[in-house]
Design a protein around this motif. Structure first.
Motif: not given
Length: 124
Positions: A1, A32, A97, A99-100, A103, A110-114
């Motif tokens: 993570q 990222y 943020a 994301r992988p 994209y 598609g952002y998975t971490a903030w």
């Protein structure tokens, strides 16, 4: 993570500049794509700018183009948002943020971490 921590917010006057910083820890930063968003109590989260994992591609929302610039330093695990000619309407909480990188740069999802956000307040 991956963990994200923003800083650099504050109270400024209209016309001033600020540079926000987001330091990323955890998995390899250069895996990222990164972005900045902002949100107010009465508006939905708004996409501002994104930068590709390599730093070679950026996309800035039309609403802030010409005033905001995004950049990253992979040697420091850091992404920046330079904000110039700030206006009272820019008052918001600003979020970083991640994301992988799969994209397209122009897609704002598609952002998975903030991060936790940093407050920017612009007085008139």
């Amino acid at each position: 993570q991956v963990q994200l921590v923003e800083s650099g917010g504050g109270l400024v006057q209209a016309g001033d500049s600020l540079r926000l910083t987001c330091i990323v820890s955890g998995r390899a930063f250069d895996e990222y794509s990164m972005a900045w968003f902002r949100q107010t109590p009465i508006k939905e989260r708004e996409f501002l700018a994104a930068v590709a994992w390599s730093g070679g591609g950026t996309h800035v929302a039309e609403a802030v183009a010409g005033r905001f610039t995004i950049s990253r330093d992979n040697t420091k695990n850091t992404v920046y948002l330079q904000m110039n000619n700030l206006k009272p309407a820019d008052t918001a909480v600003y979020y970083c943020a991640a994301r992988p990188p799969s994209y397209t740069i122009h897609y704002s999802g598609g952002y998975t971490a903030w991060g936790q956000g940093t407050q920017v307040t612009v007085s008139s």
